[in-house]
Design an enzyme around this catalytic site. Structure first.
Site, PDB file in Angstrom:
ATOM      1  N   HIS A 130      50.618  14.036  -5.692  1.00 61.97           N
ATOM      2  CA  HIS A 130      49.745  14.554  -6.746  1.00 61.97           C
ATOM      3  C   HIS A 130      50.606  15.101  -7.876  1.00 61.97           C
ATOM      4  O   HIS A 130      50.983  16.278  -7.857  1.00 61.97           O
ATOM      5  CB  HIS A 130      48.844  15.662  -6.189  1.00 61.97           C
ATOM      6  CG  HIS A 130      47.995  15.233  -5.033  1.00 61.97           C
ATOM      7  ND1 HIS A 130      48.502  15.051  -3.774  1.00 61.97           N
ATOM      8  CD2 HIS A 130      46.665  14.950  -4.967  1.00 61.97           C
ATOM      9  CE1 HIS A 130      47.518  14.672  -2.959  1.00 61.97           C
ATOM     10  NE2 HIS A 130      46.408  14.604  -3.655  1.00 61.97           N
ATOM     11  N   HIS A 186      21.726  30.339  18.491  1.00 55.42           N
ATOM     12  CA  HIS A 186      22.784  31.310  18.745  1.00 55.42           C
ATOM     13  C   HIS A 186      23.489  31.077  20.086  1.00 55.42           C
ATOM     14  O   HIS A 186      24.420  31.821  20.419  1.00 55.42           O
ATOM     15  CB  HIS A 186      22.215  32.735  18.723  1.00 55.42           C
ATOM     16  CG  HIS A 186      21.956  33.256  17.349  1.00 55.42           C
ATOM     17  ND1 HIS A 186      21.197  32.571  16.428  1.00 55.42           N
ATOM     18  CD2 HIS A 186      22.360  34.399  16.722  1.00 55.42           C
ATOM     19  CE1 HIS A 186      21.144  33.268  15.304  1.00 55.42           C
ATOM     20  NE2 HIS A 186      21.840  34.375  15.450  1.00 55.42           N
ATOM     21  N   GLU A 229      32.506  34.767   8.160  1.00 59.22           N
ATOM     22  CA  GLU A 229      33.337  34.394   9.316  1.00 59.22           C
ATOM     23  C   GLU A 229      34.578  33.608   8.903  1.00 59.22           C
ATOM     24  O   GLU A 229      35.681  33.848   9.404  1.00 59.22           O
ATOM     25  CB  GLU A 229      32.522  33.573  10.318  1.00 59.22           C
ATOM     26  CG  GLU A 229      31.397  34.328  10.994  1.00 59.22           C
ATOM     27  CD  GLU A 229      30.106  34.253  10.227  1.00 59.22           C
ATOM     28  OE1 GLU A 229      29.083  34.755  10.744  1.00 59.22           O
ATOM     29  OE2 GLU A 229      30.092  33.687   9.102  1.00 59.22           O
ATOM     30  N   HIS A 275      45.525  12.919 -11.062  1.00 57.45           N
ATOM     31  CA  HIS A 275      45.442  13.841  -9.929  1.00 57.45           C
ATOM     32  C   HIS A 275      46.225  13.371  -8.707  1.00 57.45           C
ATOM     33  O   HIS A 275      47.191  14.018  -8.305  1.00 57.45           O
ATOM     34  CB  HIS A 275      43.981  14.065  -9.540  1.00 57.45           C
ATOM     35  CG  HIS A 275      43.815  14.840  -8.268  1.00 57.45           C
ATOM     36  ND1 HIS A 275      43.996  16.205  -8.204  1.00 57.45           N
ATOM     37  CD2 HIS A 275      43.521  14.434  -7.009  1.00 57.45           C
ATOM     38  CE1 HIS A 275      43.815  16.612  -6.958  1.00 57.45           C
ATOM     39  NE2 HIS A 275      43.521  15.560  -6.209  1.00 57.45           N
TER      40      HIS A 275
END
Length: 668
Positions: free
Chosen positions: A39, A479, A417, A270
């Site tokens: 890149h 859950h 999280e 890129h």
């Protein structure tokens, strides 16, 4: 696209900085062309800012890459790795030789496609999965502030991050931005490569927000400037350093592939080599005429001087360390050494469990262990993703909250999280801390890629994952983790613990705290379990698996189980033995540690008679220990919403089911 006049105008602002930046651009062009992979665009676009940062602002000494009080530099958009490798080579990092630059992305080189921590000095973290470099840097800034409070006069540095639009589009980027703003991490500075380009084309394809306004709304100090104007960049970095109450964003308007006549400002710059023709045209536009990989002598000397700029500051810091009354403690902390009293704390905790057995949920057993161990290890810093009361990760020793006003030993990560897991990686990488953080096991999916990077880098991070099965009951299948243990066990270099009782939980914590090259994940129950282990000195969990009960002489069948199902297997074994069957029950708290044992030990534990596995989770993976999945008593699908006892009965994870399956196996 840029024409020669535009390039010349930027060069005229600060000719010396421009010439130094061109060294980075040329190396990026040459290395990516040689590898035919990489890149070039981002390094070419960010070279001016990187040069200003290293030349005028970054506190570092290339001759002492591990100096504890150095500034941390994180290249969050890790695909721009040649920018970092070029900086390390030019400033004089000993291991980043010209041959390493020439062998970019090749087998055996330290110049991997994306920066990898542990491969090259000066690479502060592994980056590539976008957004994680930023979130990891938040952890580094958290560590700096907390360590500075403990060791005033010895810790005072900044964390600088380069990043692009991809890091800001990934959800973890916003998690990190929000947390850093909330906690007022004033020594965290972002350099945003605002070039309006992503892989698919202009950012307008998918991205139209006002990034500086978003960060300002999150409590950040925001500066905008021309990313190719060295003087404006220098002023912006000075302003960022002057702001101490808020993290700073410097939004730099840049041109991807700066200097490339036909690709600058386009997605074509890129992720593909410029090629010989366009590379030559770019160098011509930049006024660069050196041979590939060659750096003119005057520019090489100037870069070497930049690399040595921090030598005096580092020497003065070493003098301050030598004179400090906390020198020994600080040195031990950053080296990751455990205090002398740690082993005694573990033994005291064991003795207490043997004297007063605890029939509790293993999440509660974890809290009991932490009460002893966190007090003995000042480096432990805890937290939870807004589930402290469920994860039971807060104990007296870490009861001080980490806030914008003052650092503490407990971080409220909020419902973030992924951001929590990456920040813990940053805390570990910075040095001086042994981080742990909690959430529900089912939400390990949110954190998975950061857990993977913990394992890839070999960091001693501990994940406390509670509510580990259908045993959590009424919250239902959203859950209740089913496939999560199998998928986590598939990650190399991750120790996944599912302890059976309070003793195994303590032993798992002991292993996790001692571990310096492998992260640990503790899968802990909501429901209570009996304490099965009696007195003994050996940490049997370190074996990964062991015979926890034997009924009768020899064996007719072996029952393998983890976690809460070990007690169930013991009940079944007792019933089988009452019917004349000889049974061995094997607790398997950590497959990874068991697989690392000798072949003789593994054979002794597993035995040669038929085996049944019992785990309230997917059967996937168990066939390494049993003959077929039909010999696994587990979950065939997702769970359901009901009390735990009803769920175990409905899904056939019962004593009677184990007994019936064992008798069928023995009968052949």
């Amino acid at each position: 696209m840029l024409d020669h006049a535009q390039v010349a105008a930027k060069a005229a602002i600060d000719p010396e900085n421009f010439a130094l930046a061109n060294c980075l651009r040329a190396l990026a062009i040459d290395a990516v062309n040689a590898a035919n992979s990489g890149h070039p665009g981002a390094p070419m676009g960010m070279a001016d800012a990187a040069t200003v940062l290293f030349r005028n602002h970054l506190k570092f000494d290339a001759s002492a890459p591990d100096w504890p009080d150095r500034d941390r530099f994180v290249l969050s958009n890790g695909h721009a790795s040649m920018l970092l490798y070029g900086l390390l080579h030019l400033t004089g990092y000993e291991d980043m030789t010209r041959d390493q630059i020439r062998n970019f992305r090749q087998w055996g080189s330290i110049t991997a496609g994306h920066p990898e921590w542990g491969h090259a000095k000066g690479v502060e973290t592994t980056t590539g999965p976008l957004g994680q470099g930023l979130a990891t840097a938040v952890g580094m800034a958290l560590a700096e502030r907390a360590l500075a409070a403990e060791f005033p006069g010895l810790v005072d540095h900044r964390t600088w991050v380069m990043l692009g639009d991809g890091c800001l589009q990934e959800g973890i980027g916003q998690e990190a931005i929000s947390l850093a703003g909330h906690l007022g991490l004033g020594k965290l500075n972002l350099l945003y490569d605002d070039n309006d380009i992503t892989i698919d084309g202009p950012t307008s394809v998918s991205f139209s927000e006002d990034v500086p306004a978003r960060l300002a709304a999150c409590g950040w100090h925001v500066i905008r400037c021309d990313g190719h104007d060295a003087k404006a960049l220098d002023e912006a970095m000075e302003a960022a350093k002057a702001e101490t109450a808020r993290p700073s964003l410097i939004a730099m308007k840049t041109v991807i592939g700066f200097g490339s006549p036909n690709r600058a400002g386009t997605a074509k710059a890129h992720g593909a080599p410029l090629g010989d023709e366009e590379g030559a045209l770019a160098k011509q536009a930049l006024g660069w005429d050196a041979a590939p990989f060659d750096i003119p002598e005057n520019l090489a000397a100037a870069w070497a001087a930049i690399g040595a700029r921090g030598t005096q500051a580092r020497a003065e810091w070493e003098d301050a360390l030598a004179a400090s009354s906390k020198a020994a403690e600080f040195t031990a902390r950053v080296a990751g050494k455990l205090p002398e009293g740690y082993a005694a704390a573990v033994e005291a905790a064991r003795a207490e469990l043997f004297e007063k057995p605890q029939s509790v949920a293993t999440r509660k057993a974890s809290q009991i262990a932490l009460e002893h161990l966190a007090k003995a290890v000042p480096a432990m810093i805890g937290g939870s993703a807004d589930l402290t009361g469920s994860n039971l990760t807060r104990v007296a020793a870490v009861d001080s909250s980490y806030t914008a006003a003052q650092p503490g030993r407990y971080i409220g990560y909020g419902v973030r999280e992924f951001g929590m897991a990456a920040a813990m990686n940053g805390l570990a990488l910075h040095g001086g801390f042994k981080p742990y953080g909690g959430t529900f096991l089912v939400f390990s999916d949110y954190a998975r890629n950061a857990i993977r990077l913990s394992a890839l880098m070999g960091l001693g991070v501990t994940y406390v994952m509670t509510h580990d099965s259908i045993g959590l009951g009424e919250d239902g299948p959203t859950h209740q983790p089913v496939e999560h243990l199998a998928s986590l066990r598939a990650i190399p270099n991750l120790n996944v613990f599912r302890p059976a009782d309070a003793v195994e939980t303590l032993e798992a914590w002991d292993i996790a705290i001692r571990s310096t090259g492998t992260p640990s994940l503790l899968a802990l129950s909501r429901q209570g379990v009996p304490q099965l282990r009696g007195a003994g000195d050996e940490n049997l969990t370190a074996r990964g698996a062991y015979v926890i009960r034997s009924f009768g002489e020899g064996r007719d069948v072996t029952l393998l189980a983890t976690g809460t199902e070990v007690a169930l297997a013991v009940e079944a074994a007792e019933a089988l033995h009452a019917d004349g069957v000889n049974v061995a029950v094997v607790s398997m708290p950590c497959w990874e540690l068991f697989d690392a044992q000798s072949e003789e030990y593994r054979a002794e534990v597993l035995g040669t008679v038929p085996r049944i596995a019992v785990e309230a989770a997917s059967a996937f993976g168990w066939t390494r220990y049993v003959a077929r999945e039909a010999d696994v008593i587990g979950m065939p699908g997702f769970g359901a919403s009901a009390p735990a006892e009803r769920l175990y009965a409905e899904f056939g994870i019962t004593k009677d089911a184990i007994v019936a399956r064992a008798k069928a196996l023995i009968a052949g």
